[in-house]
Design a protein around this motif. Structure first.
Motif, PDB file in Angstrom:
ATOM      1  N   VAL A 142       0.868  -1.191   0.000  1.00 17.37           N
ATOM      2  CA  VAL A 142       0.000   0.000   0.000  1.00 17.37           C
ATOM      3  C   VAL A 142       0.898   1.232   0.000  1.00 17.37           C
ATOM      4  CG1 VAL A 142      -1.818   1.271   1.197  1.00 17.37           C
ATOM      5  CG2 VAL A 142      -1.751  -1.235   1.334  1.00 17.37           C
ATOM      6  N   LEU A 143       0.692   2.099  -0.982  1.00 18.34           N
ATOM      7  CA  LEU A 143       1.520   3.299  -1.114  1.00 18.34           C
ATOM      8  C   LEU A 143       0.652   4.554  -1.103  1.00 18.34           C
ATOM      9  CD1 LEU A 143       3.775   2.059  -4.062  1.00 18.34           C
ATOM     10  CD2 LEU A 143       4.443   2.206  -1.651  1.00 18.34           C
ATOM     11  N   GLN A 144       1.209   5.618  -0.542  1.00 20.34           N
ATOM     12  CA  GLN A 144       0.596   6.950  -0.666  1.00 20.34           C
ATOM     13  C   GLN A 144       1.600   7.828  -1.380  1.00 20.34           C
ATOM     14  OE1 GLN A 144       0.446   9.430   2.786  1.00 20.34           O
ATOM     15  NE2 GLN A 144      -1.401  10.500   2.139  1.00 20.34           N
ATOM     16  N   ARG A 145       1.183   8.430  -2.472  1.00 16.78           N
ATOM     17  CA  ARG A 145       2.082   9.293  -3.228  1.00 16.78           C
ATOM     18  C   ARG A 145       1.677  10.755  -3.066  1.00 16.78           C
ATOM     19  NH1 ARG A 145      -0.657   8.208  -9.173  1.00 16.78           N
ATOM     20  NH2 ARG A 145       0.786   9.657 -10.112  1.00 16.78           N
ATOM     21  N   HIS A 146       2.597  11.618  -3.432  1.00 19.46           N
ATOM     22  CA  HIS A 146       2.360  13.059  -3.392  1.00 19.46           C
ATOM     23  C   HIS A 146       1.342  13.450  -4.466  1.00 19.46           C
ATOM     24  CE1 HIS A 146       3.408  17.334  -3.250  1.00 19.46           C
ATOM     25  NE2 HIS A 146       3.519  17.297  -4.554  1.00 19.46           N
ATOM     26  N   ASP A 201       0.618   8.575 -13.745  1.00 20.26           N
ATOM     27  CA  ASP A 201       0.279   7.183 -13.407  1.00 20.26           C
ATOM     28  C   ASP A 201       1.165   6.227 -14.190  1.00 20.26           C
ATOM     29  OD1 ASP A 201      -1.696   8.185 -11.799  1.00 20.26           O
ATOM     30  OD2 ASP A 201      -3.374   7.528 -13.071  1.00 20.26           O
ATOM     31  N   GLU A 202       1.394   6.542 -15.453  1.00 21.14           N
ATOM     32  CA  GLU A 202       2.189   5.641 -16.302  1.00 21.14           C
ATOM     33  C   GLU A 202       3.627   5.544 -15.779  1.00 21.14           C
ATOM     34  OE1 GLU A 202       0.213   8.140 -17.380  1.00 21.14           O
ATOM     35  OE2 GLU A 202      -1.397   6.801 -18.059  1.00 21.14           O
ATOM     36  N   GLN A 203       4.191   6.687 -15.393  1.00 18.55           N
ATOM     37  CA  GLN A 203       5.564   6.668 -14.856  1.00 18.55           C
ATOM     38  C   GLN A 203       5.634   5.875 -13.557  1.00 18.55           C
ATOM     39  OE1 GLN A 203       5.994  10.919 -14.695  1.00 18.55           O
ATOM     40  NE2 GLN A 203       7.246  10.998 -16.544  1.00 18.55           N
ATOM     41  N   LEU A 204       4.632   6.068 -12.707  1.00 19.78           N
ATOM     42  CA  LEU A 204       4.635   5.347 -11.436  1.00 19.78           C
ATOM     43  C   LEU A 204       4.509   3.841 -11.677  1.00 19.78           C
ATOM     44  CD1 LEU A 204       4.640   5.377  -8.369  1.00 19.78           C
ATOM     45  CD2 LEU A 204       2.170   5.678  -8.434  1.00 19.78           C
ATOM     46  N   GLU A 205       3.630   3.465 -12.572  1.00 15.43           N
ATOM     47  CA  GLU A 205       3.426   2.044 -12.839  1.00 15.43           C
ATOM     48  C   GLU A 205       4.685   1.420 -13.446  1.00 15.43           C
ATOM     49  OE1 GLU A 205      -0.383   1.626 -14.881  1.00 15.43           O
ATOM     50  OE2 GLU A 205      -1.241   3.000 -13.398  1.00 15.43           O
ATOM     51  N   ALA A 206       5.417   2.204 -14.256  1.00 16.85           N
ATOM     52  CA  ALA A 206       6.682   1.699 -14.822  1.00 16.85           C
ATOM     53  C   ALA A 206       7.720   1.511 -13.715  1.00 16.85           C
ATOM     54  CB  ALA A 206       7.197   2.666 -15.888  1.00 16.85           C
ATOM     55  N   VAL A 216      -1.780  -2.790 -10.278  1.00 12.37           N
ATOM     56  CA  VAL A 216      -1.986  -1.560  -9.509  1.00 12.37           C
ATOM     57  C   VAL A 216      -3.477  -1.238  -9.416  1.00 12.37           C
ATOM     58  CG1 VAL A 216      -1.578   0.938  -9.494  1.00 12.37           C
ATOM     59  CG2 VAL A 216       0.269  -0.641 -10.133  1.00 12.37           C
ATOM     60  N   ASP A 217      -3.901  -0.920  -8.208  1.00  8.62           N
ATOM     61  CA  ASP A 217      -5.300  -0.546  -7.969  1.00  8.62           C
ATOM     62  C   ASP A 217      -5.302   0.801  -7.242  1.00  8.62           C
ATOM     63  OD1 ASP A 217      -8.009  -0.661  -7.794  1.00  8.62           O
ATOM     64  OD2 ASP A 217      -8.066  -2.148  -6.172  1.00  8.62           O
ATOM     65  N   TYR A 218      -5.903   1.817  -7.859  1.00  7.41           N
ATOM     66  CA  TYR A 218      -5.966   3.130  -7.212  1.00  7.41           C
ATOM     67  C   TYR A 218      -7.146   3.158  -6.244  1.00  7.41           C
ATOM     68  CZ  TYR A 218      -2.431   4.441 -10.559  1.00  7.41           C
ATOM     69  OH  TYR A 218      -1.258   4.494 -11.271  1.00  7.41           O
ATOM     70  N   LEU A 219      -6.877   3.619  -5.033  1.00  2.00           N
ATOM     71  CA  LEU A 219      -7.870   3.528  -3.968  1.00  2.00           C
ATOM     72  C   LEU A 219      -8.699   4.787  -3.815  1.00  2.00           C
ATOM     73  CD1 LEU A 219      -5.539   1.929  -1.239  1.00  2.00           C
ATOM     74  CD2 LEU A 219      -6.965   0.753  -2.941  1.00  2.00           C
ATOM     75  N   THR A 224      -3.829   9.184  -5.259  1.00  2.00           N
ATOM     76  CA  THR A 224      -2.686   9.326  -4.346  1.00  2.00           C
ATOM     77  C   THR A 224      -2.478   8.062  -3.505  1.00  2.00           C
ATOM     78  OG1 THR A 224      -4.103  10.444  -2.731  1.00  2.00           O
ATOM     79  CG2 THR A 224      -2.778  11.846  -4.172  1.00  2.00           C
ATOM     80  N   TRP A 225      -3.526   7.283  -3.322  1.00  2.00           N
ATOM     81  CA  TRP A 225      -3.409   6.010  -2.598  1.00  2.00           C
ATOM     82  C   TRP A 225      -3.563   4.874  -3.596  1.00  2.00           C
ATOM     83  CZ3 TRP A 225      -2.221   5.228   2.469  1.00  2.00           C
ATOM     84  CH2 TRP A 225      -2.321   6.320   3.336  1.00  2.00           C
ATOM     85  N   LEU A 226      -2.694   3.855  -3.461  1.00  2.00           N
ATOM     86  CA  LEU A 226      -2.770   2.728  -4.384  1.00  2.00           C
ATOM     87  C   LEU A 226      -2.237   1.463  -3.739  1.00  2.00           C
ATOM     88  CD1 LEU A 226       0.341   2.676  -6.507  1.00  2.00           C
ATOM     89  CD2 LEU A 226      -0.336   4.904  -5.629  1.00  2.00           C
ATOM     90  N   THR A 227      -2.639   0.359  -4.291  1.00  2.00           N
ATOM     91  CA  THR A 227      -2.041  -0.922  -3.903  1.00  2.00           C
ATOM     92  C   THR A 227      -1.363  -1.525  -5.118  1.00  2.00           C
ATOM     93  OG1 THR A 227      -4.087  -2.108  -4.387  1.00  2.00           O
ATOM     94  CG2 THR A 227      -3.731  -1.445  -2.098  1.00  2.00           C
ATOM     95  N   ALA A 228      -0.356  -2.353  -4.851  1.00  2.00           N
ATOM     96  CA  ALA A 228       0.314  -3.105  -5.914  1.00  2.00           C
ATOM     97  C   ALA A 228       0.678  -4.469  -5.347  1.00  2.00           C
ATOM     98  CB  ALA A 228       1.560  -2.362  -6.387  1.00  2.00           C
TER      99      ALA A 228
END
Ligand SMILES: C[S@@+](CC[C@H](N)C(=O)[O-])C[C@H]1O[C@@H](n2cnc3c(N)ncnc32)[C@H](O)[C@@H]1O
Length: 231
Positions: A142-146, A201-206, A216-219, A224-228
């Motif tokens: 579980v990640l939280q991004r800026h 999103d594409e850069q983060l997923e790469a 990847v699932d955006y919450l 800003t919140w996602l799971t992978a």
């Protein structure tokens, strides 16, 4: 990309104010009384009931507490002993995330507070390597991004008795943003300089795929919140 610039590898570049300040500039006393503001609800909705959680960069346990109250067993990691001294509801490990290698795996590895937006490519890779090393094969990271919108321009946010001023905003080459965040609560003021690498999103997923993470699932609607999960 940041060669020649005097910028630390992590998002937090240092800070000032009363009480202990962590190596990344986070003010301990600001976080001691801070509420969860729904962050625990976003996390809890994305993970199994009673999942065992490794929380990276836990601070004073602002989110550790509500997660343990929900029945999760949490191991809480931070490089700041001053922060960890306030974590009372979980096992704690004082370590940098980059250097952490535990001999057990977790259902959930949680890394919030925009640590994934560290401006240094190598630091980001090492943070993610810890996430993938410590999560179970069928587990979830579980990640939280800026949110890039939050550093778009200087502004002031106020919630109850908490005033946050975002100032000295700089838009640096390579989609890197910098700002000074000044919090004032009950007459006490702390400042922290923050530098973040923005991602589409594409850069983060790469970036995640390079670390062996996908699905990847955006919450949240702002992504800003996602799971992978491990690929
Ligand atoms: C802004 S505070 C947030 C704490 C907590 N996640 C919360 O939301 O309340 C960031 C925390 O991450 C910790 N931290 C930052 N970079 C770290 C690293 N590379 N390794 C370990 N801890 C780190 C800091 O010491 C600090 O306690």
């Amino acid at each position: 990309m940041l060669a020649g610039m005097d910028i630390r590898g992590s998002s937090g570049q240092g800070g000032s104010g009363p009480g202990a300040i962590t190596p990344d500039g986070s003010p301990v006393e600001l976080y001691v009384d801070a509420g969860a503001h729904g962050d625990d609800e976003v996390i809890a909705a994305a993970i199994p009931t009673y999942a065992e959680i490794l929380e990276l960069g836990c601070g004073t346990g602002r989110i550790t507490r509500p997660l343990t109250a929900r029945g999760h067993q949490v191991v809480a990691v931070d490089e700041s002993p001053d922060m960890l001294a306030h974590v009372t509801t979980a096992g704690t490990v004082c370590s940098s995330i980059e250097d952490l290698r535990l001999d057990r795996r977790f259902d959930v590895v949680l890394m919030m507070s925009f640590l994934i937006n560290a401006p240094d490519d190598a630091v980001r890779r090492r943070l993610l390597a810890t996430c993938t090393h410590d999560v179970r094969a069928d587990g979830v990271v579980v990640l939280q991004r800026h949110d890039r919108a939050s550093f778009a321009e200087p502004r002031v946010l106020e919630r109850e008795d908490h005033r946050l001023e975002i100032a000295d905003v700089e838009h640096l080459p390579g989609d890197v943003d910098a700002a000074t965040m000044t919090h004032t609560v009950a007459g006490r003021t702390w400042s922290q300089r923050v530098v973040v690498q923005n991602f589409t999103d594409e850069q983060l997923e790469a970036l995640l795929a390079e670390a062996g993470l996908g699905k990847v699932d955006y919450l949240t609607p702002d992504h800003t919140w996602l799971t992978a999960q491990l690929l």
